[in-house]
Design a protein around this motif. Structure first.
Motif, PDB file in Angstrom:
ATOM      1  N   SER A 193      43.645 -39.267  45.993  1.00 49.26           N
ATOM      2  CA  SER A 193      42.949 -37.997  46.234  1.00 49.26           C
ATOM      3  C   SER A 193      41.467 -38.218  46.500  1.00 49.26           C
ATOM      4  O   SER A 193      40.863 -37.514  47.319  1.00 49.26           O
ATOM      5  N   ILE A 205      46.272 -31.736  49.001  1.00 54.48           N
ATOM      6  CA  ILE A 205      46.815 -32.806  48.165  1.00 54.48           C
ATOM      7  C   ILE A 205      47.540 -32.194  46.974  1.00 54.48           C
ATOM      8  O   ILE A 205      46.940 -31.467  46.172  1.00 54.48           O
ATOM      9  N   ASN A 254      39.810 -33.189  42.759  1.00 58.80           N
ATOM     10  CA  ASN A 254      40.301 -33.403  44.124  1.00 58.80           C
ATOM     11  C   ASN A 254      41.643 -32.778  44.474  1.00 58.80           C
ATOM     12  O   ASN A 254      41.923 -32.553  45.663  1.00 58.80           O
ATOM     13  N   LEU A 255      42.493 -32.531  43.492  1.00 61.89           N
ATOM     14  CA  LEU A 255      43.822 -32.017  43.814  1.00 61.89           C
ATOM     15  C   LEU A 255      43.778 -30.536  44.170  1.00 61.89           C
ATOM     16  O   LEU A 255      43.017 -29.765  43.591  1.00 61.89           O
TER      17      LEU A 255
END
Length: 416
Positions: A193, A205, A254-255
């Protein structure tokens, strides 16, 4: 939340890993693409040197150690795949390794670890879960002044796993709309990620974890890692009680989403991959693909990448995998039935309750509690989930007393 100050040098890691890591293919899968009306590409980490991506992080971490540290030896804890990565790394770097694994680890994985490590490693089986093995491994490190190679919560391990992302983006000919990846402790999710957010920020993601061991989901809901009281250990390569601290911070940042999948759905996916594409994966390896149904509408006409993370599957588990898959798909049903103790009773049951397409796969008298009726345990395989309604209706209309075991998981596990 802890702030992440160190940066991952994926480019450097990718160069360092060339001598031991295969550049695995990114393959368009025609069957899965057609099923979901999109283009589904599989990143085939099941074809890696140790049949999973774990060699990337393990070797990258061990390359960062000094010659004195390598001579002192290393220790790891793993449910199987990380252990193989560390074992091969020990072999390549001439370092001694102590490999702690849970006692229920499939024999196939234990034998693979010994094969990759040779005389450089010793396997120590301890505890029931990965977390049990990890606690013992850390204590061993402290007692013997050795280096612990963490399976996920280490920057160098995360950096090694991030090289999967670089390969995907180097191989992809078109922009990637969705990336689905499995998550256990979070090392792969963290590294991949991080790289995607830098070089393909438009990609959504999505991390996928087992429903029975959803430590990342719990951490997201609590804004910090939490320890799950109990977990379902069936998907052994991705069942951890607590997500890593470092990995959680990368994932939280990040996800785009975290999905959970039922263990039965994972089993169904394993069988489908084997029967349609001749791809053999372990339960953790099928996690990403098992979540595609949950994204059915939004991924239509999109480019989707799923990371297939491992193929270390013990053939002796296939019967259990098939059983779980059929229960999940509602194609197999178990009952306790009070059955008449007289000649012709079974023939009558078959003719009056079951249809021509139903199949009795299990039949057992539990005890004869009186002269008129006795309890039987019966398993019935059907062609379609809706066939269950007819069986239940026929039993009720003919006065059979019964208990439907599929709705009682504890009783089902006890009796079947």
């Amino acid at each position: 939340m802890l702030m992440i100050t160190a940066k991952l040098n994926t480019q450097r890691a990718s160069k360092q890993l060339k001598e031991v890591v295969f550049k695995t293919p990114l393959q368009l899968n025609a069957n899965i693409s057609k099923e979901h009306s999109c283009k589904v590409f599989l990143k085939r980490e099941d074809l890696q040197s140790v049949r999973s991506y774990k060699i990337r992080g393990a070797y990258n971490k061990m390359l960062s150690l000094s010659s004195d540290q390598l001579r002192q030896g290393v220790v790891c804890a793993s449910a199987g795949n990380h252990a193989q990565g560390v074992a091969l790394s020990c072999n390549k770097l001439n370092a001694k390794g102590k490999i702690f694994m849970p006692q229920p680890t499939p024999k196939q994985k234990i034998e693979q670890v010994k094969m990759f490590g040779g005389s450089q490693i010793e396997v120590i089986l301890v505890g029931d879960t990965f977390d049990d093995a990890k606690h013992k491994a850390i204590q061993y490190c402290q007692d013997h002044d050795m280096i612990f190679i963490h399976p996920f919560d280490d920057l160098k391990v995360i950096e090694g796993q991030s090289t999967v992302a670089k390969e995907i983006l180097d191989q992809a000919k078109d922009p990637i709309d969705y990336l689905l990846l499995p998550v256990g402790g979070g090392g792969l999710a963290a590294g991949v990620s991080d790289y995607f957010k830098r070089y393909s920020p438009m990609t959504k993601i999505i991390a996928v974890e087992p429903k029975g061991a959803a430590s990342l989901k719990a951490a997201m809901e609590n804004d910090a890692p939490v320890t799950l009281n109990t977990i379902d250990k069936f998907i052994d390569g991705a069942s951890v009680q607590r997500i890593g601290n470092l990995t959680f911070n990368f994932c939280q940042k990040n996800l785009n989403r975290v999905l959970t999948v039922d263990e039965g759905k994972v089993c169904s996916t394993i069988l489908k991959l084997y029967n349609k594409d001749a791809i053999v994966v372990e339960p953790a390896g099928a996690l990403a693909l098992a979540a595609l149904d949950q994204l059915e509408e939004e991924i239509k006409n999109k480019n989707v990448v799923c990371i297939v993370s491992g193929s270390n599957n013990d053939i002796t588990r296939m019967e259990e995998i098939k059983e779980r898959a059929m229960l999940y798909e509602k194609l197999k049903h178990y009952f306790l039935v009070k059955f008449p103790q007289r000649a012709g009773a079974l023939k009558e049951y078959i003719n009056k309750v079951l249809s021509d397409t139903d199949d009795i796969t299990h039949f057992e008298y539990l005890k004869k509690n009186n002269r008129e009726k006795g309890m039987i345990k019966i398993g019935i395989e059907v062609q379609h989930p809706n066939d269950l309604k007819s069986i239940i209706s026929n039993m009720k209309s003919r006065g059979y007393e019964f208990t439907y075991l599929n709705e009682n998981e504890l009783l089902l596990q006890l009796l079947i």
